[in-house]
Write a protein that holds these residues in place. Structure first.
Motif, PDB file in Angstrom:
ATOM      1  N   VAL A 177       0.738  -1.299  -0.138  1.00  9.54           N
ATOM      2  CA  VAL A 177       0.130   0.280   0.229  1.00  9.54           C
ATOM      3  C   VAL A 177       0.717   1.218  -0.295  1.00  9.54           C
ATOM      4  O   VAL A 177       0.357   2.186  -1.186  1.00  9.54           O
ATOM      5  N   LEU A 178       1.803   1.313   0.692  1.00 11.48           N
ATOM      6  CA  LEU A 178       2.695   2.395   0.718  1.00 11.48           C
ATOM      7  C   LEU A 178       3.957   2.710  -0.726  1.00 11.48           C
ATOM      8  O   LEU A 178       3.521   3.994  -1.094  1.00 11.48           O
ATOM      9  N   PRO A 202      -4.330   7.396   3.585  1.00 13.67           N
ATOM     10  CA  PRO A 202      -4.517   6.151   3.580  1.00 13.67           C
ATOM     11  C   PRO A 202      -3.756   5.373   4.828  1.00 13.67           C
ATOM     12  O   PRO A 202      -4.925   4.485   5.894  1.00 13.67           O
ATOM     13  N   PHE A 203      -3.156   5.772   5.201  1.00 11.50           N
ATOM     14  CA  PHE A 203      -2.037   5.750   7.049  1.00 11.50           C
ATOM     15  C   PHE A 203      -2.509   6.426   8.159  1.00 11.50           C
ATOM     16  O   PHE A 203      -2.768   7.574   7.123  1.00 11.50           O
ATOM     17  N   ASP A 220       5.356  12.857   4.446  1.00  8.48           N
ATOM     18  CA  ASP A 220       6.556  12.588   3.422  1.00  8.48           C
ATOM     19  C   ASP A 220       5.749  11.101   3.651  1.00  8.48           C
ATOM     20  O   ASP A 220       6.032  10.332   4.788  1.00  8.48           O
ATOM     21  N   VAL A 221       6.303  10.087   2.844  1.00 12.39           N
ATOM     22  CA  VAL A 221       6.194   9.116   2.262  1.00 12.39           C
ATOM     23  C   VAL A 221       7.590   7.789   2.252  1.00 12.39           C
ATOM     24  O   VAL A 221       7.926   9.029   1.015  1.00 12.39           O
ATOM     25  N   ASP A 222       7.746   7.162   3.051  1.00  9.61           N
ATOM     26  CA  ASP A 222       9.361   6.777   2.397  1.00  9.61           C
ATOM     27  C   ASP A 222       9.576   5.446   3.110  1.00  9.61           C
ATOM     28  O   ASP A 222       9.029   4.549   3.581  1.00  9.61           O
ATOM     29  N   THR A 223       9.800   4.844   1.098  1.00  8.33           N
ATOM     30  CA  THR A 223       8.991   4.314   0.760  1.00  8.33           C
ATOM     31  C   THR A 223      10.287   2.698   0.987  1.00  8.33           C
ATOM     32  O   THR A 223      10.313   1.035   1.740  1.00  8.33           O
ATOM     33  N   ILE A 284      -8.802  -0.587  -5.197  1.00  9.60           N
ATOM     34  CA  ILE A 284      -8.049  -0.676  -4.489  1.00  9.60           C
ATOM     35  C   ILE A 284      -7.095  -1.913  -4.151  1.00  9.60           C
ATOM     36  O   ILE A 284      -5.519  -2.186  -4.890  1.00  9.60           O
ATOM     37  N   ALA A 285      -7.693  -2.993  -3.499  1.00  5.48           N
ATOM     38  CA  ALA A 285      -7.689  -5.115  -4.246  1.00  5.48           C
ATOM     39  C   ALA A 285      -6.489  -4.491  -6.052  1.00  5.48           C
ATOM     40  O   ALA A 285      -6.014  -5.080  -5.748  1.00  5.48           O
ATOM     41  N   LYS A 286      -7.234  -4.341  -6.629  1.00  7.25           N
ATOM     42  CA  LYS A 286      -6.482  -4.425  -8.493  1.00  7.25           C
ATOM     43  C   LYS A 286      -5.358  -3.487  -7.893  1.00  7.25           C
ATOM     44  O   LYS A 286      -4.297  -3.844  -8.317  1.00  7.25           O
ATOM     45  N   ILE A 287      -5.317  -2.406  -7.599  1.00  4.29           N
ATOM     46  CA  ILE A 287      -4.421  -1.880  -7.661  1.00  4.29           C
ATOM     47  C   ILE A 287      -3.263  -2.495  -7.071  1.00  4.29           C
ATOM     48  O   ILE A 287      -1.337  -2.879  -7.402  1.00  4.29           O
ATOM     49  N   LEU A 288      -3.268  -3.206  -6.092  1.00  2.00           N
ATOM     50  CA  LEU A 288      -2.348  -4.004  -4.745  1.00  2.00           C
ATOM     51  C   LEU A 288      -2.431  -5.405  -5.719  1.00  2.00           C
ATOM     52  O   LEU A 288      -1.355  -6.367  -5.380  1.00  2.00           O
TER      53      LEU A 288
END
Length: 540
Positions: A177-178, A202-203, A220-223, A284-288
């Motif tokens: 998801v991240l 989403p988080f 900020d998002v740090d993958t 969203i499930a399809k994105i994942l």
């Protein structure tokens, strides 16, 4: 670790009847229609083994009948699926509790509301139990749910969101998801208002300072680090938290999709109010990288005022309230019938549900295979309905209690034994159970609502003639002969419409607006007792 102690992961083998199997392939019963949809999906996209069925539960309030209904209906689809696949495809049913959700408001139907209010915003499993029975409010409500499901005999595995997040079960999918943070966010943003859109993520980080589930902007998002950065309102400082290990949870639409992917869910149904949410979570499930589960949308239950039942408001019936007046099988019948139709779920539906269940049970052995698979008891009892033919309906028992004004089971059994010589509570446990339910229902609902009225001169004349002709009948006259006599007198005295004659009998003799087939009532209650009842009523 997830608790699965309440049941085995897979359910027992289905007794396969070749005749039933052939009929099931074309059965119009809705569980079979759902099972065929799932089979078609699996043929297109081969799934893991076993096939996973899931139901979800939000424990922000005490479990209610709608929660039970979702498990019961899913179990019916699961059994139909197993018959159609000849039990060659293993299945599991997961009952998932979103007990890591932050409590947004204090439910109306709990004690110690002030104490709970001090912990608003925290995960349900971090809020003290207002009932003082479990380590947390979430665990209390989970226990209530499981106790009922266990009592009914459902085969399921119980999963706790708190356990799944903290144990690492969800970590791999949370990191996915991240990695797709912006794509997931873009699915939800168009559905939000301007103010919420500005802060949505989403988080949901869980504050290290207060323990609250925070709805704050993610800066900020740090993958690479698998983390998010945000400003904690408690300290006003920039804080970094990993999205794994229970440090964050997902907003519920993203959370629902993540759960489908992480657990490999193949089938989950939902209420009609969640149609849009199902669509968003499926995207969203399809994105994942996963295929969203099959399922269907059922209509919601309404309370006595026609309003939606709410866990937090506590309106409508509770599980315990239904079981005070009827066996759980009657409740399962109510869930089976017309799942796509909105229905009132209140005390007055119980007697009819009980009698319909008993009627279906009695009809089952005499039916052809096609009819048996449409019969609700086949689905309620997973293909093995018990044998039971009861000579007395629940409505008749209620009216027997009403006519005798008795709240004593022994008094009712006295009438029953005369009606069915040799019948005993020991030999007829289901009937004895119904007698107990009838006594309680009469005490709580029928007796307080009794409103006798005086007979009109015309009604009184007809009732006197009825009494005279009953006295002339052979004491062994059956209900049909008695019913014909009641009809004859109504026609002779020119009641128009004829149902007004029966209405008069109910209102004058029993103090209620409706009742059973009157010939059956007189046969059970007794001719002499009925004549005495008429005399006492007319002398008021």
């Amino acid at each position: 670790m997830t608790d699965t102690s309440s049941a085995s992961p897979t359910s027992k083998a289905v007794p396969l009847d070749p005749a039933l199997l052939d009929v099931a392939k074309d059965s119009k019963a809705w569980p079979f229609e759902e099972a065929r949809k799932l089979i078609a999906r699996l043929e297109e996209t081969p799934a893991q083994s076993p096939v996973i069925f899931e139901t979800g539960y939000g424990p922000s309030g005490l479990p209610h009948i709608g929660t039970f209904g979702e498990v019961a209906r899913t179990t019916m689809v699961r059994h139909a699926f197993r018959l159609l696949t000849e039990d060659k495809v293993p299945t599991r049913l997961i009952c998932f509790s979103d007990d890591m959700d932050g409590l947004r408001k204090v439910p109306d139907n709990i004690p110690n509301k002030e104490m709970v209010a001090e912990h608003l915003g925290k995960p349900l499993t971090q809020i003290p139990d207002p009932f003082g029975e479990h380590p947390s409010f979430g665990q209390h409500n989970n226990a209530r749910l499981r106790a009922f499901l266990d009592a009914f005999g459902f085969e399921y595995e119980f999963f706790s969101a708190t356990d799944c997040y903290r144990s690492g079960r969800f970590d791999k999918t949370l990191l996915k998801v991240l990695q797709h943070y912006e794509a997931v966010r873009d699915v939800i943003l168009p559905t939000l208002g301007p103010e919420r859109r500005a802060t949505y993520s989403p988080f949901l980080p869980i504050s290290p300072e207060t323990g609250e589930v925070l709805q704050v902007p993610i800066i900020d998002v740090d993958t690479d680090a698998g983390a998010v950065r945000f400003k904690d309102p408690a300290t006003d400082k920039l804080t970094q938290l990993p999205v794994t290990g229970g440090h964050c949870k997902l907003q519920w639409k993203a959370d629902w999709a993540m759960r489908w992917v992480a657990l490999g869910v193949d089938y989950e149904m939902a209420g009609k109010d969640l149609i849009d949410s199902v669509k968003l979570s499926s995207r969203i499930a399809k994105i994942l990288g996963a295929n969203p589960p099959e399922g269907f949308n059922y209509e919601l239950f309404l309370d006595e005022n026609g309003e939606k039942i709410s866990k937090s408001r506590g309106n409508g019936l509770t599980i315990d309230e239904w079981l005070r007046y009827a066996a759980p099988e009657s409740l399962a019948l109510y869930m089976f019938q017309s799942p796509r139709k909105a229905k009132r779920l209140y005390f007055d539906v119980i007697p009819k549900a009980v009698d319909e269940y008993v009627g279906h049970l009695a009809a089952y052995p005499k039916e052809e295979p096609e009819a048996q698979l449409r019969n609700p008891v086949w689905h309620i009892h997973s293909g093995e309905p018990p044998k039971a033919e009861l000579p007395i309906s629940f409505a008749l028992l209620l009216n027997l209690a009403s006519a005798s004004n008795s709240e004593d089971s022994d008094v009712l059994w006295g009438f029953i034994k005369r009606y069915c010589p040799g019948a005993t509570p020991e030999e007829h446990p289901l009937l004895d159970q119904m007698v107990g339910f009838a006594v309680r229902y009469f005490h709580d609902f029928v007796k307080p609502a009794k409103k006798y009225r005086d007979a009109t001169p015309e009604e009184a004349a007809a009732m006197r003639e009825l009494s005279e002709k009953l006295g002339a009948l052979d004491p062994s006259a059956d209900s049909t002969e008695i019913q014909n006599l009641v009809y004859e007198i109504g026609k002779t005295h020119e009641f128009e419409p004829l149902r007004s004659w029966f209405g008069a009998l109910y209102e004058v003799l029993l103090g209620q607006t409706q009742g059973p087939r009157f010939g059956s009532f007189i046969e059970l209650y007794g001719i002499d007792e009925t004549r005495k009842l008429i005399a006492e009523s007319l002398s008021r």
